[in-house]
Design an enzyme around this catalytic site. Structure first.
Site, short mmCIF file in Angstrom:
data_model
loop_
_atom_site.label_atom_id
_atom_site.label_comp_id
_atom_site.label_asym_id
_atom_site.label_seq_id
_atom_site.Cartn_x
_atom_site.Cartn_y
_atom_site.Cartn_z
N HIS A 9 0.81 -1.23 0.00
CA HIS A 9 0.00 0.00 0.00
C HIS A 9 0.84 1.28 0.00
CE1 HIS A 9 -3.54 -2.34 0.15
NE2 HIS A 9 -3.66 -2.47 1.46
N HIS A 25 -10.07 1.65 0.54
CA HIS A 25 -9.93 0.52 1.47
C HIS A 25 -10.95 0.62 2.60
CE1 HIS A 25 -8.14 -2.83 3.50
NE2 HIS A 25 -6.98 -2.76 2.88
N GLU A 65 -11.73 -4.13 -2.50
CA GLU A 65 -10.90 -3.03 -2.98
C GLU A 65 -10.69 -3.12 -4.49
OE1 GLU A 65 -7.26 -3.44 -0.52
OE2 GLU A 65 -8.54 -4.86 0.55
#
Length: 374
Positions: A128, A200, A338
């Site tokens: 991420h 998210h 996601e």
């Protein structure tokens, strides 16, 4: 009926026969300076009562209020009551993820013959966007109107060791169809770079408890399976006949302890689904229904894949997993779906490209549309 009983009855009717079962977030608790920039809490809403509250720290959605089958508003995302709790909480919870969502194997990739080594924050991989991806930065925010807010951030050349300057923008809008529309875009300015954005959200349509009885549908015949480090192997594996098959409605918890490699690696679900689509059209990426509340969530996306995560690392640990109203977030207390490009796509030439050359734009849209089934 006595006058007291009559007054009580009237008061109950006026408040929908029950008190609120969600926390009213206090804007003042989100107003703070972080890294020399002001953090705030922004409220957007529609004319039907849907309310969304977002902080510009990580462009995080901290609350979504939508009605259940009885018309009662409830909060369907996990989250926190103050910016201090957010900063001590789950790193990815409800954040907008960039510059590169999901995992990059060993934090390495080669672009135009040059190798880049990123920070390792999910050993042995990068996750991420690295140690301080967009999850932990303060976006510039501008409230457009009562129903929409715009947030922008420019990734610097060399930030987290990624190449290239990358101005980006994400716009949140609540529509009268009880949907949260998230539109995003970025442009490569000076160097080739790689980009993969996603939202998210940690969702629980019941508002509390676990999500194992939520019924999930994902229109995807294949996954991109992972190894024991949760890095995709580069293969496409059919879901038919496996615990990964959600082409037909199935309870999330029905097979979550199955003796299957992708479940064991999770542990639980944590894998990318290859959506049954050909282009970048906005189309259904997942549908989730909660029998208890009657709430239904449809997720539409322009992205080619969707990562399904079943809240495997919610552990009930304070302060990280203690949220709004003191609610403890335990394992499988929420799910994340996601929409994004495929994980580690920069290292997998058979996956859709995540490379952005100077002057090229990356654009996408995710829609979370809420409804009820009686």
């Amino acid at each position: 009926m006595s006058s007291l009983l009559a007054l009580t009855s009237m008061a109950s009717a006026a408040t929908g026969n029950s008190a609120k079962d969600y926390v009213d977030l206090d804007r003042a608790k989100f107003q703070k300076e972080v890294d020399g920039k002001p953090v705030d809490l922004f409220t957007i809403k529609n004319k039907k009562g849907m309310v969304v509250k977002i902080t510009n720290y990580g462009a995080r959605v901290e609350q979504i209020l939508v009605p259940d089958k009885h018309g009662k508003l409830g909060d369907v995302v996990l989250g926190y009551e103050s910016i201090d709790q957010v900063m001590n909480g789950q790193g990815s919870m409800n954040a907008f993820i960039g510059r590169y969502a999901n995992r990059i194997a060993k934090g390495k990739f080669v672009l135009n013959g040059q190798e880049y080594q990123l920070n390792i924050n999910n050993p042995p991989n990068t996750l991420h966007g690295g140690l301080k991806g967009s999850r932990f930065v303060v976006f510039d925010a501008h409230q457009i109107d009562d129903s929409s807010v715009e947030m922008s951030y420019t990734y610097k050349d060399g930030e987290e060791n990624f190449p290239g300057t990358l101005p980006s923008k994400v716009t949140y809008k609540v529509t009268n169809a009880n949907a949260l529309d998230i539109s995003y875009e970025a442009v490569a300015v000076d160097k080739p770079t790689i980009v993969n954005f996603t939202s998210h959200l940690f969702v629980n349509l019941a508002g509390s408890g676990d999500i194992l009885d939520h019924v999930l549908t994902i229109p995807a015949d294949k996954i991109t399976p992972v190894d024991e480090t949760l890095i995709t192997t580069g293969e496409f594996r059919p879901v038919k006949g496996t615990p990964m098959d959600f082409t037909k409605p199935e309870k999330i918890g029905a097979r979550i302890t199955a003796d299957y490699d992708q479940i064991k690696y999770g542990p639980g679900y944590d894998v990318n689904y290859v959506l049954n689509k050909k282009g970048q059209e906005l189309s259904l990426a997942a549908r989730v229904a909660d029998p208890k509340s009657g709430r239904v969530l449809e997720i539409l996306s322009t992205e080619p894949g969707i990562q399904f995560y079943s809240g495997n690392f919610l552990e009930g640990k304070a302060p990280r997993d203690v949220g709004k109203g003191g609610q403890v977030y335990n394992v499988h207390g929420a799910f994340s779906l996601e929409p994004q490009h495929f994980p580690d796509g920069v290292n997998k030439p058979n996956f859709p490209s995540t490379v952005l050359n100077p002057g090229e734009w990356y654009k996408g849209k995710i829609v979370y549309k809420f409804g009820v089934q009686k």
